[in-house]
Design an enzyme around this catalytic site. Structure first.
Site, PDB file in Angstrom:
ATOM      1  N   ASP A   1       0.841  -1.203   0.000  1.00  0.00           N
ATOM      2  CA  ASP A   1       0.000   0.000   0.000  1.00  0.00           C
ATOM      3  C   ASP A   1       0.878   1.255   0.000  1.00  0.00           C
ATOM      4  OD1 ASP A   1      -2.351  -1.409   0.069  1.00  0.00           O
ATOM      5  OD2 ASP A   1      -2.803  -0.989   2.172  1.00  0.00           O
TER       6      ASP A   1
ATOM      7  N   ARG B   1      -0.875  -0.561  -8.795  1.00  0.00           N
ATOM      8  CA  ARG B   1      -2.207  -0.028  -8.475  1.00  0.00           C
ATOM      9  C   ARG B   1      -2.132   1.498  -8.529  1.00  0.00           C
ATOM     10  NH1 ARG B   1      -3.688  -0.780  -2.478  1.00  0.00           N
ATOM     11  NH2 ARG B   1      -3.906  -2.973  -3.052  1.00  0.00           N
TER      12      ARG B   1
HETATM   13  C1  LIG Z   1      -8.676  -0.843  -4.130  1.00  0.00           C
HETATM   14  C2  LIG Z   1      -8.204   0.447  -3.545  1.00  0.00           C
HETATM   15  C3  LIG Z   1      -6.985   0.502  -2.922  1.00  0.00           C
HETATM   16  C4  LIG Z   1      -6.512   1.709  -2.415  1.00  0.00           C
HETATM   17  N1  LIG Z   1      -5.258   1.779  -1.875  1.00  0.00           N
HETATM   18  C5  LIG Z   1      -4.777   2.970  -1.470  1.00  0.00           C
HETATM   19  C6  LIG Z   1      -3.433   3.119  -1.022  1.00  0.00           C
HETATM   20  O1  LIG Z   1      -2.656   2.159  -0.958  1.00  0.00           O
HETATM   21  N2  LIG Z   1      -3.017   4.346  -0.639  1.00  0.00           N
HETATM   22  C7  LIG Z   1      -3.842   5.447  -0.699  1.00  0.00           C
HETATM   23  O2  LIG Z   1      -3.403   6.549  -0.370  1.00  0.00           O
HETATM   24  N3  LIG Z   1      -5.119   5.316  -1.091  1.00  0.00           N
HETATM   25  C8  LIG Z   1      -5.604   4.128  -1.482  1.00  0.00           C
HETATM   26  N4  LIG Z   1      -6.898   4.039  -1.900  1.00  0.00           N
HETATM   27  C9  LIG Z   1      -7.843   5.165  -1.678  1.00  0.00           C
HETATM   28  C10 LIG Z   1      -7.811   6.137  -2.835  1.00  0.00           C
HETATM   29  O3  LIG Z   1      -6.587   6.801  -2.859  1.00  0.00           O
HETATM   30  C11 LIG Z   1      -8.943   7.172  -2.687  1.00  0.00           C
HETATM   31  O4  LIG Z   1      -8.763   7.876  -1.512  1.00  0.00           O
HETATM   32  C12 LIG Z   1     -10.320   6.561  -2.678  1.00  0.00           C
HETATM   33  O5  LIG Z   1     -10.424   5.490  -3.562  1.00  0.00           O
HETATM   34  C13 LIG Z   1     -11.355   7.614  -3.069  1.00  0.00           C
HETATM   35  O6  LIG Z   1     -11.110   8.061  -4.361  1.00  0.00           O
HETATM   36  P1  LIG Z   1     -11.984   7.622  -5.622  1.00  0.00           P
HETATM   37  O7  LIG Z   1     -11.034   7.445  -6.755  1.00  0.00           O
HETATM   38  O8  LIG Z   1     -12.757   6.412  -5.290  1.00  0.00           O
HETATM   39  O9  LIG Z   1     -12.892   8.845  -5.963  1.00  0.00           O
HETATM   40  P2  LIG Z   1     -13.573   9.991  -5.077  1.00  0.00           P
HETATM   41  O10 LIG Z   1     -12.943  11.265  -5.534  1.00  0.00           O
HETATM   42  O11 LIG Z   1     -13.615   9.681  -3.618  1.00  0.00           O
HETATM   43  O12 LIG Z   1     -15.047   9.910  -5.594  1.00  0.00           O
HETATM   44  C14 LIG Z   1     -15.333  10.248  -6.942  1.00  0.00           C
HETATM   45  C15 LIG Z   1     -16.749   9.824  -7.263  1.00  0.00           C
HETATM   46  O13 LIG Z   1     -16.885   8.410  -7.094  1.00  0.00           O
HETATM   47  C16 LIG Z   1     -18.196   8.104  -6.625  1.00  0.00           C
HETATM   48  N5  LIG Z   1     -18.099   7.488  -5.295  1.00  0.00           N
HETATM   49  C17 LIG Z   1     -17.041   7.495  -4.479  1.00  0.00           C
HETATM   50  N6  LIG Z   1     -17.324   6.835  -3.325  1.00  0.00           N
HETATM   51  C18 LIG Z   1     -18.595   6.419  -3.436  1.00  0.00           C
HETATM   52  C19 LIG Z   1     -19.477   5.701  -2.579  1.00  0.00           C
HETATM   53  N7  LIG Z   1     -19.107   5.314  -1.362  1.00  0.00           N
HETATM   54  N8  LIG Z   1     -20.713   5.443  -3.025  1.00  0.00           N
HETATM   55  C20 LIG Z   1     -21.122   5.868  -4.245  1.00  0.00           C
HETATM   56  N9  LIG Z   1     -20.333   6.574  -5.090  1.00  0.00           N
HETATM   57  C21 LIG Z   1     -19.095   6.842  -4.692  1.00  0.00           C
HETATM   58  C22 LIG Z   1     -18.936   9.417  -6.535  1.00  0.00           C
HETATM   59  O14 LIG Z   1     -19.575   9.628  -7.773  1.00  0.00           O
HETATM   60  C23 LIG Z   1     -17.811  10.413  -6.357  1.00  0.00           C
HETATM   61  O15 LIG Z   1     -18.152  11.713  -6.759  1.00  0.00           O
HETATM   62  C24 LIG Z   1      -7.348   2.856  -2.474  1.00  0.00           C
HETATM   63  C25 LIG Z   1      -8.581   2.793  -3.114  1.00  0.00           C
HETATM   64  C26 LIG Z   1      -9.021   1.618  -3.664  1.00  0.00           C
HETATM   65  C27 LIG Z   1     -10.332   1.608  -4.377  1.00  0.00           C
END
Ligand SMILES: Cc1cc2nc3c(=O)[nH]c(=O)nc-3n(C[C@H](O)[C@H](O)[C@H](O)COP(=O)(O)OP(=O)(O)OC[C@H]3O[C@@H](n4cnc5c(N)ncnc54)[C@H](O)[C@@H]3O)c2cc1C
Length: 306
Positions: free
Chosen positions: A132, A182
């Site tokens: 991560d 990732r």
């Molecule tokens: C598999 C995975 C592994 C990850 N690993 C790491 C890591 O190692 N380090 C790290 O810093 N971060 C990690 N993250 C977190 C990542 O960096 C983001 O903080 C997190 O995924 C939120 O960003 P987003 O791209 O989903 O979009 P966001 O900007 O949060 O959301 C964009 C849009 O997505 C939709 N959406 C988002 N959440 C929801 C919900 N709950 N329900 C419905 N619609 C929703 C909405 O339309 C929203 O406007 C990981 C995320 C994932 C999915």
């Protein structure tokens, strides 16, 4: 603004105690966390795999401060991997590891040693490990440990955060044959000197990084719930002629399960990042910071504390 406040609270032990003792907190936690034990992790993995999804299991905990805590984390991963092997759940299930949970902040060599032991167990179980990404002060150290691990365990996965200004260059470095990367937006509160601050700039960086990874020779793992970015990912997969086994989508446990099912039904590989364990506080706070809609639910939980 709200996001900054929640992320700041994620590092406060006073607020942590308040949150942990609020009666409804458990309901919020259950949305995002598989449970406390390895058995809970196995149960949820079985459900997800039965639904045609792949899994990356994360034993919750980060920023450990003592060698004993780091060893406990390593041992929990070893137990988990041995159980996944016995249950024939690999390679559908792999593990995600935070190096700070293995002692990275006070002894990088120890973290490397523990990560190596986890990679050995994962290889024996027929699966992979992904490291991560944590806050930017750890990025160089994490990529350095990744390079060392990949000498013996070339399938070890990297995580790169699109909000960091450096990440497009890191993508170029890592878009090599067999390299599992990732790409996510990034979940920590970072200063402007190192990270894009506006959502638009982060999204634009995500697309630039995705283009580098999709056009490169590695194995991109696109970690987002963002409908627009997922659509762009589907488009890039077609454009760069990537077969379904040449990249994957990743989403978090409990977040957009309908979208997880839709992508799997389209024939894509979809991996669900599934945390388990008792140390859920910082993880939960990052999820709340991302989704203001969850905060109202959470505030009710806190208010109901008698
Ligand atoms: C598999 C995975 C592994 C990850 N690993 C790491 C890591 O190692 N380090 C790290 O810093 N971060 C990690 N993250 C977190 C990542 O960096 C983001 O903080 C997190 O995924 C939120 O960003 P987003 O791209 O989903 O979009 P966001 O900007 O949060 O959301 C964009 C849009 O997505 C939709 N959406 C988002 N959440 C929801 C919900 N709950 N329900 C419905 N619609 C929703 C909405 O339309 C929203 O406007 C990981 C995320 C994932 C999915």
């Amino acid at each position: 603004m709200l996001r900054s406040v929640i992320l700041a609270a994620s590092r406060s032990s006073r607020i942590e105690r308040l949150v942990e003792t609020a009666p409804l907190t458990r309901d919020v936690v259950r949305r995002f966390v598989a449970g406390s034990t390895v058995d809970d992790a196995l149960r949820v993995t079985t459900e997800l795999v039965t639904d045609g999804l792949s899994v990356s299991l994360d034993y919750l905990g980060e920023d450990t401060e003592t060698p004993e805590q780091a060893t406990t984390t390593r041992d929990e991963y070893l137990r988990l991997l041995s159980a996944l092997r016995a249950g024939e759940m690999t390679p559908a299930a792999e593990v995600s590891v935070k190096l700070s949970a293995l002692g990275q902040r006070f002894d990088e060599k120890l973290a490397l040693e523990h990560a190596r032991a986890i990679c050995v167990a994962a290889t024996e179980a027929g699966t992979t490990v992904t490291l991560d990404a944590e806050d930017h002060t750890t990025t160089d150290s994490t990529l350095d440990i990744l390079t060392k691990l990949r000498i013996d365990f070339p399938t070890t996965g990297a995580v790169l955060q699109a909000y960091l200004r450096r990440t497009e260059a890191d993508c170029r470095e890592l878009a090599t044959t067999g390299s599992r990367v990732r790409l996510c937006k990034g979940a920590y509160k970072e200063p402007e000197s190192v990270a894009f601050q506006s959502n638009l700039d982060v999204d634009k960086s995500f697309v630039r990084c995705l283009n580098v990874l999709m056009s490169g020779d590695g194995y991109p793992m696109m970690a987002t719930h963002d409908p627009r970015l997922i659509a762009i990912g589907e488009d890039r997969a077609r454009w760069f002629d990537r077969a379904p086994d040449e990249f994957e989508f990743q989403l978090l446990y409990g977040v957009r399960p309908d979208e997880q099912a839709r992508l799997a039904a389209e024939g894509y590989t979809v991996r669900v990042y599934t945390p388990f364990g008792d140390q859920w506080y910082a993880y939960l706070m990052r999820r709340l910071a991302e989704r203001p809609a969850n905060v109202a639910f959470f505030a009710r939980a806190l208010r109901s504390k008698g």
